[in-house]
Write a protein that holds these residues in place. Structure first.
Motif, PDB file in Angstrom:
ATOM      1  N   ASN A  64       0.688  -1.306  -0.054  1.00  0.00           N
ATOM      2  CA  ASN A  64      -0.088  -0.078  -0.134  1.00  0.00           C
ATOM      3  C   ASN A  64       0.976   1.215   0.110  1.00  0.00           C
ATOM      4  OD1 ASN A  64      -2.702  -1.171   0.243  1.00  0.00           O
ATOM      5  ND2 ASN A  64      -2.625  -1.385   2.018  1.00  0.00           N
ATOM      6  N   GLU A  65       2.050   1.135   0.937  1.00  0.00           N
ATOM      7  CA  GLU A  65       2.844   2.362   0.822  1.00  0.00           C
ATOM      8  C   GLU A  65       3.520   2.732  -0.476  1.00  0.00           C
ATOM      9  OE1 GLU A  65       5.714   1.576   3.972  1.00  0.00           O
ATOM     10  OE2 GLU A  65       3.974   1.867   5.528  1.00  0.00           O
ATOM     11  N   LEU A  66       3.877   1.512  -1.026  1.00  0.00           N
ATOM     12  CA  LEU A  66       4.658   1.608  -2.395  1.00  0.00           C
ATOM     13  C   LEU A  66       3.609   2.136  -3.620  1.00  0.00           C
ATOM     14  CD1 LEU A  66       7.166  -1.261  -2.280  1.00  0.00           C
ATOM     15  CD2 LEU A  66       7.742   1.117  -2.246  1.00  0.00           C
ATOM     16  N   ARG A  67       2.438   1.553  -3.474  1.00  0.00           N
ATOM     17  CA  ARG A  67       1.473   1.721  -4.512  1.00  0.00           C
ATOM     18  C   ARG A  67       0.981   3.209  -4.370  1.00  0.00           C
ATOM     19  NH1 ARG A  67      -3.981   1.523  -5.390  1.00  0.00           N
ATOM     20  NH2 ARG A  67      -4.789   0.588  -7.497  1.00  0.00           N
ATOM     21  N   ASP A  68       0.827   3.597  -3.168  1.00  0.00           N
ATOM     22  CA  ASP A  68       0.273   4.966  -3.105  1.00  0.00           C
ATOM     23  C   ASP A  68       1.482   6.179  -3.527  1.00  0.00           C
ATOM     24  OD1 ASP A  68      -1.948   4.317  -2.101  1.00  0.00           O
ATOM     25  OD2 ASP A  68      -1.528   4.538   0.106  1.00  0.00           O
ATOM     26  N   ARG A  69       2.842   5.874  -3.321  1.00  0.00           N
ATOM     27  CA  ARG A  69       3.710   6.678  -3.613  1.00  0.00           C
ATOM     28  C   ARG A  69       3.864   6.617  -5.142  1.00  0.00           C
ATOM     29  NH1 ARG A  69       9.613   5.360  -1.193  1.00  0.00           N
ATOM     30  NH2 ARG A  69       9.452   3.729  -2.880  1.00  0.00           N
ATOM     31  N   ALA A  70       3.969   5.380  -5.629  1.00  0.00           N
ATOM     32  CA  ALA A  70       3.866   5.257  -7.264  1.00  0.00           C
ATOM     33  C   ALA A  70       2.884   6.354  -7.703  1.00  0.00           C
ATOM     34  CB  ALA A  70       3.831   3.964  -7.587  1.00  0.00           C
ATOM     35  N   ILE A  71       1.666   6.087  -7.429  1.00  0.00           N
ATOM     36  CA  ILE A  71       0.450   6.722  -8.004  1.00  0.00           C
ATOM     37  C   ILE A  71       0.672   8.422  -8.068  1.00  0.00           C
ATOM     38  CG2 ILE A  71      -2.005   7.474  -7.794  1.00  0.00           C
ATOM     39  CD1 ILE A  71      -2.160   4.580  -7.060  1.00  0.00           C
ATOM     40  N   ARG A  72       1.336   8.848  -6.760  1.00  0.00           N
ATOM     41  CA  ARG A  72       1.534  10.203  -6.618  1.00  0.00           C
ATOM     42  C   ARG A  72       2.853  10.868  -7.230  1.00  0.00           C
ATOM     43  NH1 ARG A  72       2.238   9.447  -1.422  1.00  0.00           N
ATOM     44  NH2 ARG A  72       4.602   9.815  -1.201  1.00  0.00           N
ATOM     45  N   THR A  73       3.877  10.176  -7.314  1.00  0.00           N
ATOM     46  CA  THR A  73       4.946  10.523  -7.711  1.00  0.00           C
ATOM     47  C   THR A  73       5.260  10.105  -9.269  1.00  0.00           C
ATOM     48  OG1 THR A  73       6.245   8.709  -6.970  1.00  0.00           O
ATOM     49  CG2 THR A  73       6.201  10.625  -5.678  1.00  0.00           C
ATOM     50  N   GLY A  74       4.566   8.908  -9.820  1.00  0.00           N
ATOM     51  CA  GLY A  74       4.732   8.278 -10.953  1.00  0.00           C
ATOM     52  C   GLY A  74       6.020   7.551 -11.141  1.00  0.00           C
ATOM     53  N   GLU A  75       6.847   7.122  -9.813  1.00  0.00           N
ATOM     54  CA  GLU A  75       7.906   6.249 -10.020  1.00  0.00           C
ATOM     55  C   GLU A  75       7.385   4.854  -9.648  1.00  0.00           C
ATOM     56  OE1 GLU A  75      10.548   7.590  -6.969  1.00  0.00           O
ATOM     57  OE2 GLU A  75      11.038   9.739  -7.978  1.00  0.00           O
ATOM     58  N   GLY A  76       8.081   4.018 -10.453  1.00  0.00           N
ATOM     59  CA  GLY A  76       7.565   2.615 -10.087  1.00  0.00           C
ATOM     60  C   GLY A  76       8.214   1.918  -9.040  1.00  0.00           C
ATOM     61  N   PHE A  77       7.776   0.846  -8.920  1.00  0.00           N
ATOM     62  CA  PHE A  77       8.739   0.091  -7.799  1.00  0.00           C
ATOM     63  C   PHE A  77       8.603  -1.618  -7.981  1.00  0.00           C
ATOM     64  CE2 PHE A  77       4.013  -0.037  -6.799  1.00  0.00           C
ATOM     65  CZ  PHE A  77       3.864  -1.321  -6.471  1.00  0.00           C
ATOM     66  N   THR A  78       9.415  -2.314  -7.263  1.00  0.00           N
ATOM     67  CA  THR A  78       9.461  -3.851  -7.244  1.00  0.00           C
ATOM     68  C   THR A  78       9.424  -4.027  -5.856  1.00  0.00           C
ATOM     69  OG1 THR A  78      11.000  -3.655  -9.206  1.00  0.00           O
ATOM     70  CG2 THR A  78      10.926  -5.788  -7.801  1.00  0.00           C
ATOM     71  N   LEU A  79       8.552  -5.296  -5.661  1.00  0.00           N
ATOM     72  CA  LEU A  79       8.406  -5.564  -4.264  1.00  0.00           C
ATOM     73  C   LEU A  79       8.145  -7.338  -4.282  1.00  0.00           C
ATOM     74  CD1 LEU A  79       7.718  -5.196  -1.209  1.00  0.00           C
ATOM     75  CD2 LEU A  79       5.089  -5.139  -1.999  1.00  0.00           C
TER      76      LEU A  79
END
Length: 313
Positions: A64-79
């Protein structure tokens, strides 16, 4: 069409599936492989809230933290995410996510999911092998050294002590009965040591017949009682038709002073252990400690059940 089939087959063979989530309606779409990861039949209706509940609590918070940040900033992630599937199976999946924007607003989050359960299992097995002594099941020397360093570098977590224990008589077991009997002796020693210090933070085998214990310690007197339990608990006789071999234990102990190097703490315990052996074995001694930590304790030898005070060092 041929290339698309090859692409799909390659992803399936690699246990990789594609997923997407439309924003803001949270509509999920998966390829069949992702359904397999979650033990769901392909084309099953997907509700994001229900799917999220299949993630373990710790993973759910991270996601949830990574997803919210990605939607806010546009930066992808790997988990690396841990799930409990619809059928109750534990599984690890690696999620890679990207975000698509339109007019400055996130409209879609998408990516791939890969089953990495086998990789995680192998890594856990390797970690276990690295941290456990194969013969006795006690902590390995490598993990012991790491933990001792952590303890020495920590403040305010309660007084602790290091005890080093060497078996007396072990060489006779190997020389008289052979290495298999020697291995059995070490296994017994490990079990006896663990029973003698049930409240220990760590019990480790650090050499051939050498063991180490990291234990809570409220005072030098408390440490003396712990060391005496170790000596008493690791005293037994191996009976054979030809002879009886008495196994005893010598112990050297030192209070762990935060800020002092692990090497110095170990050297202090090892020094008094050597003194026990030089004085006749089958006993314990406690190294002096700095006045800023705990008062130095009397060094004591146990000989045939009688306590002999050897004075302070």
């Amino acid at each position: 069409m041929h290339l698309r089939e090859l692409f799909d087959r390659s992803f399936k063979a690699a246990r990789i599936g594609v997923w997407e989530c439309s924003l803001p309606d949270q509509t999920l779409k998966w390829t069949d492989t992702v359904y397999e990861f979650f033990d769901l039949a392909p084309q099953t209706a997907l509700a994001r809230d229900e799917i999220v509940r299949l993630y373990t609590p710790g993973t759910r918070r991270q996601l949830n933290e990574l997803r919210d940040r990605a939607i806010r900033t546009g930066e992808g992630f790997t988990l690396d995410a841990q799930i409990v599937t619809a059928k109750g199976n534990n599984r690890w999946i690696r999620i890679t996510a990207c975000v698509e924007f339109a007019g400055g607003t996130a409209t879609r989050i998408f990516g791939v999911k890969q089953d990495i359960t086998a990789e995680k299992t192998m890594m856990e097995q390797l970690r276990h092998l690295a941290e456990r002594d194969i013969l006795t099941g006690l902590t390995s020397r490598t993990r012991f050294e790491t933990f001792l360093s952590e303890i020495c570098g920590a403040d305010g977590h309660g007084a602790k002590a290091l005890l080093l224990a060497d078996l007396d008589g072990f060489k006779s077991v190997n020389d008289t009965l052979g290495h298999q009997a020697g291995d059995d002796c070490l296994k017994v020693a490990g079990r006896r040591l663990s029973r003698a210090v049930p409240d220990a933070h760590m019990v480790a085998r650090i050499g051939g017949d050498e063991f180490a214990v990291i234990h809570p310690c409220s005072s030098p007197e408390d440490l003396a009682k712990i060391a005496a339990r170790v000596v008493k608990g690791m005293h037994w006789t191996i009976s054979t038709p030809a002879r009886n071999i008495r196994i005893a234990t010598s112990v050297g102990a030192a209070i762990i002073v935060p800020g002092q190097s692990p090497k110095d703490i170990f050297a202090k315990a090892d020094h008094v252990l050597y003194e026990v052996k030089s004085a006749g074995r089958n006993g314990f001694r406690i190294a002096p400690s700095s006045r800023s930590a705990l008062e130095a304790a009397p060094a004591t030898l146990l000989k045939d059940g009688n306590r002999l005070t050897a004075g302070r060092f």
